[in-house]
Design an enzyme around this catalytic site. Structure first.
Site, PDB file in Angstrom:
ATOM      1  N   GLY A 266     -17.793  -5.038  -9.698  1.00 61.98           N
ATOM      2  CA  GLY A 266     -16.771  -5.446 -10.658  1.00 61.98           C
ATOM      3  C   GLY A 266     -15.391  -5.416 -10.027  1.00 61.98           C
TER       4      GLY A 266
ATOM      5  N   VAL B 181     -17.835   2.574  -7.429  1.00 62.21           N
ATOM      6  CA  VAL B 181     -18.699   2.439  -6.262  1.00 62.21           C
ATOM      7  C   VAL B 181     -20.154   2.380  -6.723  1.00 62.21           C
ATOM      8  CG1 VAL B 181     -19.476   3.589  -4.146  1.00 62.21           C
ATOM      9  CG2 VAL B 181     -17.054   3.648  -4.784  1.00 62.21           C
ATOM     10  N   PHE B 182     -20.932   1.469  -6.151  1.00 70.04           N
ATOM     11  CA  PHE B 182     -22.335   1.346  -6.573  1.00 70.04           C
ATOM     12  C   PHE B 182     -23.256   2.297  -5.816  1.00 70.04           C
ATOM     13  CE2 PHE B 182     -21.523  -2.077  -3.454  1.00 70.04           C
ATOM     14  CZ  PHE B 182     -22.481  -1.803  -2.490  1.00 70.04           C
TER      15      PHE B 182
ATOM     16  N   SER C  43     -13.353  -4.110  -0.416  1.00 69.19           N
ATOM     17  CA  SER C  43     -14.139  -3.348  -1.390  1.00 69.19           C
ATOM     18  C   SER C  43     -15.642  -3.575  -1.214  1.00 69.19           C
ATOM     19  CB  SER C  43     -13.714  -3.691  -2.826  1.00 69.19           C
ATOM     20  OG  SER C  43     -12.460  -3.132  -3.128  1.00 69.19           O
ATOM     21  N   PRO C  44     -16.180  -3.306  -0.022  1.00 71.70           N
ATOM     22  CA  PRO C  44     -17.604  -3.564   0.236  1.00 71.70           C
ATOM     23  C   PRO C  44     -18.560  -2.616  -0.484  1.00 71.70           C
ATOM     24  CG  PRO C  44     -16.624  -2.425   2.103  1.00 71.70           C
ATOM     25  CD  PRO C  44     -15.496  -2.791   1.182  1.00 71.70           C
TER      26      PRO C  44
ATOM     27  N   TYR D  99       0.837  -1.194   0.000  1.00 73.62           N
ATOM     28  CA  TYR D  99       0.000   0.000   0.000  1.00 73.62           C
ATOM     29  C   TYR D  99       0.878   1.253   0.000  1.00 73.62           C
ATOM     30  CZ  TYR D  99      -4.014  -3.006   1.140  1.00 73.62           C
ATOM     31  OH  TYR D  99      -4.996  -3.980   1.120  1.00 73.62           O
TER      32      TYR D  99
END
Length: 305
Positions: A220, A225-226, A215-216, A53
């Site tokens: 994809g 972000v949804f 990645s909650p 990271y």
């Protein structure tokens, strides 16, 4: 905050953990410390790192503000094995070197949990076992796990380890859950029914391993972000309604969906906004009904056979 006991050698960990990949995006060490303090006040004691990271700088920024008192209240996890652009490396030499580097950057004498970040096609399980044994005997790492591994890869590793793996970290959200899709479409000739991961959730439940969701809020593979995304109008409508019902934010509802699963999944959130972290932690107090869980799943564009 709900707590999870992942291993007898590690203190109970918060069901929501703070992912520290983006710490270098904060203004200075003061804001890093403020984020940590706010997270801990909200019930988080689990902090997730990786040696790659920001090229190690994320661990270093964390280490700058870590005090002995803070360390005693934390569970710290880091990951190794990715050599960016070169290979995945499970060699004993690389694992030992990576841990020493992480310990120095994190300013700590031990790591609670070490994960192998991505599967190495050239893995020698005996060599990994030697590395893990040496790290544990030296007091540098308390327990071990993996990230993005399938059941047979974990079985192969466990065949040589002194203690079984305790964690598997996978990408998982309401908009990205192929392991759920495959489980619901058994014996059906469609794309959703393709078993891509060897029933990893069921395997981890059988082996008493903690699944960690990374990645909650993504759909994809890093596509975006949804939440608030016009590509997911039905999902957002449902989340907004549930957020109003439970008096939390849509982000908290997205995490509550993960936490509702009986696998006792730990969610890793990577926000650097102290306010957003506070809001997300309220998910621990939300228990979605079975109907609500399935409604969210279907509104993400999924189908039940």
């Amino acid at each position: 905050m709900k707590m999870i006991q992942m291993n007898k050698n590690v203190p109970a960990s918060s069901a929501i953990g703070l992912g520290c990949m983006r710490l270098t995006g904060l203004e200075n060490s003061k804001t890093v410390r403020e984020l940590i303090d706010v997270s801990m006040e909200a019930g988080i004691n689990f902090f997730d790192h990786a040696d790659i990271y920001a090229g190690g700088e994320a661990e270093a920024e964390f280490g700058k503000v870590l005090t002995p008192k803070l360390r005693s209240q934390m569970v710290i996890q880091t990951k190794c094995a990715i050599r960016p652009g070169i290979c995945y490396d499970f060699s004993k030499e690389h694992i030992l070197k990576s841990v020493d580097g992480s310990l120095q950057r994190l300013n700590t004498e031990y790591i609670d949990i070490l994960l192998l970040h991505r599967p190495d096609a050239l893995m020698e399980p005996e060599e990994v076992a030697e590395a893990f044994s040496a790290l544990k005997k030296a007091g540098k790492v308390r327990c071990f796990g993996v990230s993005n591994h399938n059941p047979m890869q974990m079985e192969l590793l466990n065949s040589c380890l002194e203690e079984p793996l305790c964690v598997n970290q996978i990408q998982f959200s309401v908009a990205h859950c192929p392991t759920i899709d495959g489980g619901l479409n058994v014996n059906i000739h469609n794309d959703a029914g393709c078993n891509r991961d060897g029933s990893v959730i069921e395997y981890c439940r059988l082996k008493k391993m903690t699944i960690q969701a990374w990645s909650p809020f993504q759909y994809g593979m890093f596509e975006g972000v949804f939440i608030g995304n016009e590509k997911f109008p039905e999902l957002n409508a449902v989340m907004n309604r549930l957020a109003k019902k439970y008096q939390v934010t849509p982000n908290a509802i997205a995490v509550a969906w993960i936490m509702r699963h009986p696998a006792n999944i730990q969610t890793i959130v990577g926000s650097t906004s102290a306010k957003r972290v506070q809001d997300i932690c309220k998910a621990s107090d939300v228990c979605l009904t079975r109907d609500e869980w399935y409604e969210m799943y279907l509104s993400a564009g999924k189908l039940l056979p």
